[in-house]
Scaffold this motif. Sequence first.
Motif, PDB file in Angstrom:
ATOM      1  N   GLU A 777       0.836  -1.208   0.000  1.00 48.59           N
ATOM      2  CA  GLU A 777       0.000   0.000   0.000  1.00 48.59           C
ATOM      3  C   GLU A 777       0.874   1.263   0.000  1.00 48.59           C
ATOM      4  O   GLU A 777       0.673   2.177  -0.805  1.00 48.59           O
ATOM      5  N   ILE A 778       1.877   1.251   0.894  1.00 50.64           N
ATOM      6  CA  ILE A 778       2.765   2.430   0.953  1.00 50.64           C
ATOM      7  C   ILE A 778       3.489   2.584  -0.378  1.00 50.64           C
ATOM      8  O   ILE A 778       3.616   3.694  -0.904  1.00 50.64           O
ATOM      9  N   GLN A 779       3.964   1.438  -0.919  1.00 55.02           N
ATOM     10  CA  GLN A 779       4.721   1.528  -2.176  1.00 55.02           C
ATOM     11  C   GLN A 779       3.866   2.147  -3.276  1.00 55.02           C
ATOM     12  O   GLN A 779       4.336   2.961  -4.062  1.00 55.02           O
ATOM     13  N   GLU A 780       2.589   1.760  -3.287  1.00 54.96           N
ATOM     14  CA  GLU A 780       1.700   2.309  -4.309  1.00 54.96           C
ATOM     15  C   GLU A 780       1.530   3.821  -4.100  1.00 54.96           C
ATOM     16  O   GLU A 780       1.562   4.612  -5.043  1.00 54.96           O
ATOM     17  N   ARG A 781       1.379   4.183  -2.801  1.00 49.45           N
ATOM     18  CA  ARG A 781       1.199   5.604  -2.483  1.00 49.45           C
ATOM     19  C   ARG A 781       2.429   6.405  -2.934  1.00 49.45           C
ATOM     20  O   ARG A 781       2.315   7.475  -3.532  1.00 49.45           O
ATOM     21  N   ILE A 782       3.601   5.823  -2.670  1.00 53.82           N
ATOM     22  CA  ILE A 782       4.841   6.513  -3.069  1.00 53.82           C
ATOM     23  C   ILE A 782       4.902   6.630  -4.590  1.00 53.82           C
ATOM     24  O   ILE A 782       5.241   7.687  -5.139  1.00 53.82           O
ATOM     25  N   GLY A 783       4.514   5.525  -5.272  1.00 54.63           N
ATOM     26  CA  GLY A 783       4.516   5.546  -6.745  1.00 54.63           C
ATOM     27  C   GLY A 783       3.627   6.658  -7.281  1.00 54.63           C
ATOM     28  O   GLY A 783       4.012   7.417  -8.188  1.00 54.63           O
ATOM     29  N   ASN A 784       2.431   6.777  -6.689  1.00 62.93           N
ATOM     30  CA  ASN A 784       1.503   7.828  -7.135  1.00 62.93           C
ATOM     31  C   ASN A 784       2.075   9.215  -6.860  1.00 62.93           C
ATOM     32  O   ASN A 784       1.907  10.138  -7.660  1.00 62.93           O
ATOM     33  N   SER A 785       2.749   9.352  -5.697  1.00 64.53           N
ATOM     34  CA  SER A 785       3.358  10.656  -5.368  1.00 64.53           C
ATOM     35  C   SER A 785       4.385  11.028  -6.427  1.00 64.53           C
ATOM     36  O   SER A 785       4.428  12.169  -6.895  1.00 64.53           O
ATOM     37  N   PHE A 786       5.225  10.038  -6.804  1.00 61.14           N
ATOM     38  CA  PHE A 786       6.242  10.324  -7.815  1.00 61.14           C
ATOM     39  C   PHE A 786       5.576  10.826  -9.095  1.00 61.14           C
ATOM     40  O   PHE A 786       6.003  11.799  -9.696  1.00 61.14           O
ATOM     41  N   LYS A 787       4.486  10.115  -9.513  1.00 55.74           N
ATOM     42  CA  LYS A 787       3.815  10.497 -10.763  1.00 55.74           C
ATOM     43  C   LYS A 787       3.287  11.927 -10.679  1.00 55.74           C
ATOM     44  O   LYS A 787       3.500  12.746 -11.573  1.00 55.74           O
ATOM     45  N   SER A 788       2.562  12.203  -9.576  1.00 54.51           N
ATOM     46  CA  SER A 788       1.932  13.532  -9.515  1.00 54.51           C
ATOM     47  C   SER A 788       3.003  14.622  -9.385  1.00 54.51           C
ATOM     48  O   SER A 788       2.824  15.744  -9.846  1.00 54.51           O
ATOM     49  N   LEU A 789       4.124  14.279  -8.758  1.00 54.57           N
ATOM     50  CA  LEU A 789       5.210  15.272  -8.644  1.00 54.57           C
ATOM     51  C   LEU A 789       5.740  15.662 -10.016  1.00 54.57           C
ATOM     52  O   LEU A 789       5.943  16.842 -10.303  1.00 54.57           O
ATOM     53  N   VAL A 790       5.953  14.640 -10.853  1.00 53.86           N
ATOM     54  CA  VAL A 790       6.464  14.938 -12.199  1.00 53.86           C
ATOM     55  C   VAL A 790       5.464  15.815 -12.944  1.00 53.86           C
ATOM     56  O   VAL A 790       5.832  16.792 -13.608  1.00 53.86           O
ATOM     57  N   GLU A 791       4.169  15.497 -12.793  1.00 54.40           N
ATOM     58  CA  GLU A 791       3.143  16.320 -13.459  1.00 54.40           C
ATOM     59  C   GLU A 791       3.200  17.763 -12.963  1.00 54.40           C
ATOM     60  O   GLU A 791       3.142  18.718 -13.732  1.00 54.40           O
ATOM     61  N   ARG A 792       3.313  17.901 -11.633  1.00 49.92           N
ATOM     62  CA  ARG A 792       3.323  19.259 -11.068  1.00 49.92           C
ATOM     63  C   ARG A 792       4.549  20.046 -11.510  1.00 49.92           C
ATOM     64  O   ARG A 792       4.462  21.236 -11.819  1.00 49.92           O
ATOM     65  N   LEU A 793       5.686  19.353 -11.531  1.00 48.06           N
ATOM     66  CA  LEU A 793       6.922  20.041 -11.959  1.00 48.06           C
ATOM     67  C   LEU A 793       6.813  20.446 -13.426  1.00 48.06           C
ATOM     68  O   LEU A 793       7.292  21.505 -13.832  1.00 48.06           O
ATOM     69  N   THR A 794       6.158  19.571 -14.240  1.00 49.49           N
ATOM     70  CA  THR A 794       5.988  19.904 -15.660  1.00 49.49           C
ATOM     71  C   THR A 794       5.084  21.131 -15.795  1.00 49.49           C
ATOM     72  O   THR A 794       5.350  22.031 -16.594  1.00 49.49           O
ATOM     73  N   ASP A 795       4.034  21.174 -14.965  1.00 48.49           N
ATOM     74  CA  ASP A 795       3.151  22.357 -14.951  1.00 48.49           C
ATOM     75  C   ASP A 795       3.932  23.615 -14.625  1.00 48.49           C
ATOM     76  O   ASP A 795       3.756  24.665 -15.258  1.00 48.49           O
ATOM     77  N   LEU A 796       4.784  23.477 -13.601  1.00 51.98           N
ATOM     78  CA  LEU A 796       5.591  24.632 -13.163  1.00 51.98           C
ATOM     79  C   LEU A 796       6.471  25.095 -14.329  1.00 51.98           C
ATOM     80  O   LEU A 796       6.579  26.298 -14.606  1.00 51.98           O
ATOM     81  N   PHE A 797       7.048  24.136 -15.052  1.00 52.82           N
ATOM     82  CA  PHE A 797       7.895  24.498 -16.196  1.00 52.82           C
ATOM     83  C   PHE A 797       7.066  25.188 -17.278  1.00 52.82           C
ATOM     84  O   PHE A 797       7.496  26.171 -17.881  1.00 52.82           O
ATOM     85  N   ASN A 798       5.831  24.698 -17.497  1.00 54.70           N
ATOM     86  CA  ASN A 798       4.982  25.329 -18.516  1.00 54.70           C
ATOM     87  C   ASN A 798       4.721  26.793 -18.190  1.00 54.70           C
ATOM     88  O   ASN A 798       4.533  27.618 -19.075  1.00 54.70           O
TER      89      ASN A 798
END
Length: 953
Positions: A777-798
């Motif tokens: 469960e934690i691993q999945e949560r961490i995986g999702n965090s990584f994904k959303s972080l990349v999305e957010r950083l990409t937004d910031l770059f945009n």
Amino acid sequence: ADYLDNGNNKMAIQQADKLLKKHKDLHCAKVLKAIGLQRTGKQDEAYALAQEVAALEPTDDNSLQALTILYREMHRPELVTKLYEAAVKKVPNSEEYHSHLFMAYARVGEYKKMQQAGMALYKIVPKNPYYFWSVMSLIMQSISAQDENLSKTMFLPLAERMVEKMVKEDKIEAEAEVELYYMILERLEKYKEALDVVRGKLGEKLTSELQSRENKCMAMYKKLRRWPECNALSRRLLLKNSDDWQFYITYFDSVFQLIDESWTPPAEEEHCVEGEVHCSVEQAVEFIEERITEESKSSRPLRGPYLAKLELIRRLRHRGCNDGYKLGDPEELMFQYFKKFGDKPCCFTDLKVFVDLLPPSQYTKFIQQLLEVIPLSGAAENEVALPGDIKALQQHLCVVQLSRLLGIYHAMDKKEKLTVVRELMFRYRHGLEFGKSCLKTELQFSDYYCLLAVHLLLDLWLEGEEAAVWQCLTLLEEGLAHSPSNAQFKLLLIRIYCRLGAFEPVAELYSSLDAKHIQHDTIGYLLTRYAESLGHYAAASQSCNFALRFFHSNQKDTSEYIIQAYKYGAFEKIPEFIAFRNRLNSSLHFAQVRTERMLLDLLLEANISTSLEESIKSMSLSPEEDDIPWKDLRDNRDLTVLFNWDPKDRDISEEHRKLSLEEETLWLRIRSLTLRLVSGLPTLSHTVQPKNSEKAAENGISSRIDTIRALLQQLEAAVDSGKKFLEQKIQYPVLGPPPTRMAGFLSSGSCQCQTSLFYLVSDIYELDTNGLEDSAEIQERIGNSFKSLVERLTDLFNKCKGDLIEVRDGTLKTHPNLLENLVFFVETISIALWVSSYCDGVLRPFKSNLQKKKKKKKESSVAMPPVFTHFLDYVTELQTLTSNVIDHIKRLEIFLTALKLEELSLRDTLLLQEEKKFTKTVQGKVQSSYHHSIQEIGELLKKRLDTIKKLKI
């Protein structure tokens, strides 16, 4: 010693070594060697050598003096006290050592010990100053006491009794001693007794300051609300000097207090001890009229009586009595005042206070009336009537400033404003003729014309006229070329360049202002607010250092001032020095600069977790500690340092100040919590034995994660308060307080990224403690965090994409918000890397354990837990994203280099030849500054990219 004085420290160490070979117990030589070592950066050796000598408790003057110098350079004043405590024990009757001990206590603020040392001195050598040193130390204990009750019931009464003893024995000698007595009584609120001291025989000693006795009496009368005395004394002082404004204010205050109390003078005897009292408006009117009649006989014109008449009218209107007292029409009085004093630069500031007395319908007529009395001669070519001498120029300038203050310029449309700008600049250039013989350090007489023209252009810019701001810079640069010492030109240039996102020219302008001492606190914000946020990291570091150097030296300097005050008996200054020190220690700007400087250092130095840990250690940062005095924060910024002539409704109000302080404090809280969260990362990375919670608690690690989680909640709360604050959509006046970076931090998405990074830390920590088994469960949560972080950083770059400078309809437009977003991106990616580095530290041991298992079981494949894949994907995506940003920056660099601004500035045919030269300079400066920012941001990102490449587990 000579070598040390000349700064030749190495030679000094060699000479000391030679001496020590011959006489190995020569204390003084050891200490001089230690000073040499301290100055060549060998602090530890120096300290060891000094302590060796100090342990022998030397009593020779040379060793003691040399050790004092050394300890001061080490910033260890507390060691000096130990030194002289030992010396005094061995030589108990030495006046010199006792007084050195007293001063050593003063440096560290040990007031109780100072009191004892003062009395010990007085017993050896019964001199008055020593006795009163002891008394003053009691007052200092009362000031610094946390409990006000203790101060009023113990320290101050004791001090009072000590002075009374000297009074009874008739031993009071100096003025300083009377001052001290007065100070004690005032603090005890014994105003009647204080008054008796000042008016009595002791008061005769108060001679060093002009009207020292009168001022003290006046202060006591006010405290005692003895208005008849206030009135009679101020009346008497005004008869002596009818130009002293403070006494007019007291005179009017007391007259109206007496009227409100229906006070009537006694029939037979004197009105009061100070003489005749005025207690009616009629008497006040007559008194002011007499002062004006007297003034007409005076050899030099005095402004006081005329302004007093306007002040009286203002007060009467305020009380609802309009002109029943035949004081005259304010408009006519101001007109007469202008005729008399219009050629003095102070005329405008004098009248500014009273313009409320004019009805708005009369503004234009009033200005016209003033213009008619100025001797101007027409210039045929331009039909602008010009002044023939400096006096006429000053008069005309006064009228122009009043026109701006009365809102006449604000009411004009664009075309009219541009016509006025042309006229003002024509007058400015004409006025330069009068200042041909001015020195470089003197201001030109016509400088204000140029400033006013710029203010009008700023109005146009705010109304959406993009070209106007470039014209502002052009005119200011031209003004500065003729008047290189004009601080107002420089300050306005600083504000406008920063608004346009160009920091490079600002650093030079600020250093040419030559800000001294306290100004690092009052106007330093102009520099520190923009340097880092516009990507000038090196300059930001430097400007923080400037400010911090001042704040740190203030500690040391204030102690020296206090010691001098004791030596010369200037006791009343000592509480002022202490208050000054406190004001600087709790300065908002000091707290901001400390926080930003540490964040900046981490950004510039700490690439991976090991160096992050070292940096945090060297700054002695810890997540638990908060050194900001939140309750006592003082806003020492000077928000009115830029002149402006705006009407009240457009000026900086008290409300703006309050809101700005609230915004600055909220932003400081966000930054300070971010810094503390980052400083908590290395404390977690000492890996714990999984599944062994008792051991973990022993290591204190579990409490560390609690600290991080608590800080994270505080950060969330601070961000929420920040959002609420920004919802008010506050607009400060254009030259008012600059808004913080908070709006950009939230709108760019940088805030959400940083917060979720710290949440990720908490999850990784949980994984670390519970191990990989049963942690899907934690691993999945961490995986999702990584994904959303990349999305957010990409937004910031945009939100960083777009041209920083664009050419629109022949004018330039800059986009400083893109630059600020890029700076936020760099900071956020750096935090992402420190967090990733922590993840890496947690996952590596797991991986090596799995590989060992694999070897034991000789299986070709042990299923790798998903968290590894998530992490690898995440790091790869970070690498791709950072590379993309670096490419974007390269494109920006190429674009900025290729941007041809020359044709642009020459296409505007309205510009004079003179102005074209400056326009070119200004645009060049902005272009070069953006180029510089992009380079510094690019360099930092390349470092980050190298770090990411090392992260593949």
